[in-house]
Design a protein around this motif. Sequence first.
Motif, short mmCIF file in Angstrom:
data_model
loop_
_atom_site.label_atom_id
_atom_site.label_comp_id
_atom_site.label_asym_id
_atom_site.label_seq_id
_atom_site.Cartn_x
_atom_site.Cartn_y
_atom_site.Cartn_z
N GLY A 1 -30.31 20.74 5.07
CA GLY A 1 -30.96 20.01 3.99
C GLY A 1 -29.97 19.53 2.96
O GLY A 1 -30.08 19.88 1.80
N GLY A 2 -28.97 18.76 3.37
CA GLY A 2 -27.90 18.32 2.47
C GLY A 2 -28.40 17.57 1.26
O GLY A 2 -29.12 16.59 1.39
N GLU A 3 -28.02 18.03 0.09
CA GLU A 3 -28.55 17.45 -1.14
C GLU A 3 -27.51 16.90 -2.10
O GLU A 3 -27.86 16.14 -2.98
N ARG B 1 -31.25 9.44 7.81
CA ARG B 1 -30.52 8.46 7.02
C ARG B 1 -31.30 8.06 5.77
O ARG B 1 -31.77 6.95 5.64
N LEU B 2 -31.44 9.00 4.86
CA LEU B 2 -32.01 8.75 3.54
C LEU B 2 -30.97 9.20 2.53
O LEU B 2 -30.44 10.31 2.64
N VAL B 3 -30.64 8.38 1.57
CA VAL B 3 -29.62 8.74 0.59
C VAL B 3 -30.12 9.91 -0.25
O VAL B 3 -31.21 9.86 -0.81
N THR B 4 -29.32 10.99 -0.29
CA THR B 4 -29.68 12.18 -1.06
C THR B 4 -28.78 12.39 -2.26
O THR B 4 -29.14 13.13 -3.16
N ALA B 5 -27.60 11.75 -2.29
CA ALA B 5 -26.68 11.95 -3.40
C ALA B 5 -25.58 10.90 -3.38
O ALA B 5 -25.34 10.26 -2.36
N GLY B 6 -24.89 10.79 -4.49
CA GLY B 6 -23.76 9.88 -4.60
C GLY B 6 -22.76 10.41 -5.61
O GLY B 6 -23.09 11.25 -6.44
N GLU C 1 -24.70 11.39 7.23
CA GLU C 1 -23.54 10.51 7.12
C GLU C 1 -23.03 10.43 5.68
O GLU C 1 -23.78 10.67 4.74
N ILE C 2 -21.75 10.07 5.56
CA ILE C 2 -21.16 9.75 4.26
C ILE C 2 -20.68 8.30 4.35
O ILE C 2 -19.89 7.95 5.23
N TYR C 3 -21.16 7.47 3.43
CA TYR C 3 -20.75 6.07 3.35
C TYR C 3 -19.77 5.92 2.19
O TYR C 3 -20.03 6.42 1.09
N LEU C 4 -18.65 5.24 2.43
CA LEU C 4 -17.64 5.03 1.39
C LEU C 4 -17.57 3.55 1.04
O LEU C 4 -17.61 2.68 1.91
#
Length: 108
Positions: free
Chosen positions: A68-70, A19-24, A40-43
């Motif tokens: 490794g989702g970026e 749970r580290l933000v990798t993109a937005g 996860e994806i937060y909306l």
Amino acid sequence: MVATLVQTLDMRANSEAGRLVTAGTIRPDGRVVALRTYTEIYLFYPGVGGRLLPARERPCNIAGLEIGGEAIDFLDDSTFVLTSEAGRSRPGTIDTVKCRLSPEQPTQ
């Protein structure tokens, strides 16, 4: 330009849980913001003064989809394109996932 803190989101960073933000990204109509972590994806809905309001009770679970989702971007109102970098023994990936504003689970 000077950046100023507007808000701290309740996302409870946890590197062990991925749970580290990798993109937005922001939906093209500007009405939804998505932040992704490795799992996860937060909306969020944009609110007054740039503050973000949760658009779902819980994030969309994407654990195990990518190693490794970026990156993340909107494909349509509820479908996202996710990319992952290549590793030593695996190629990079491109996946799509649905994550609706209602509390349904995402589908590939």
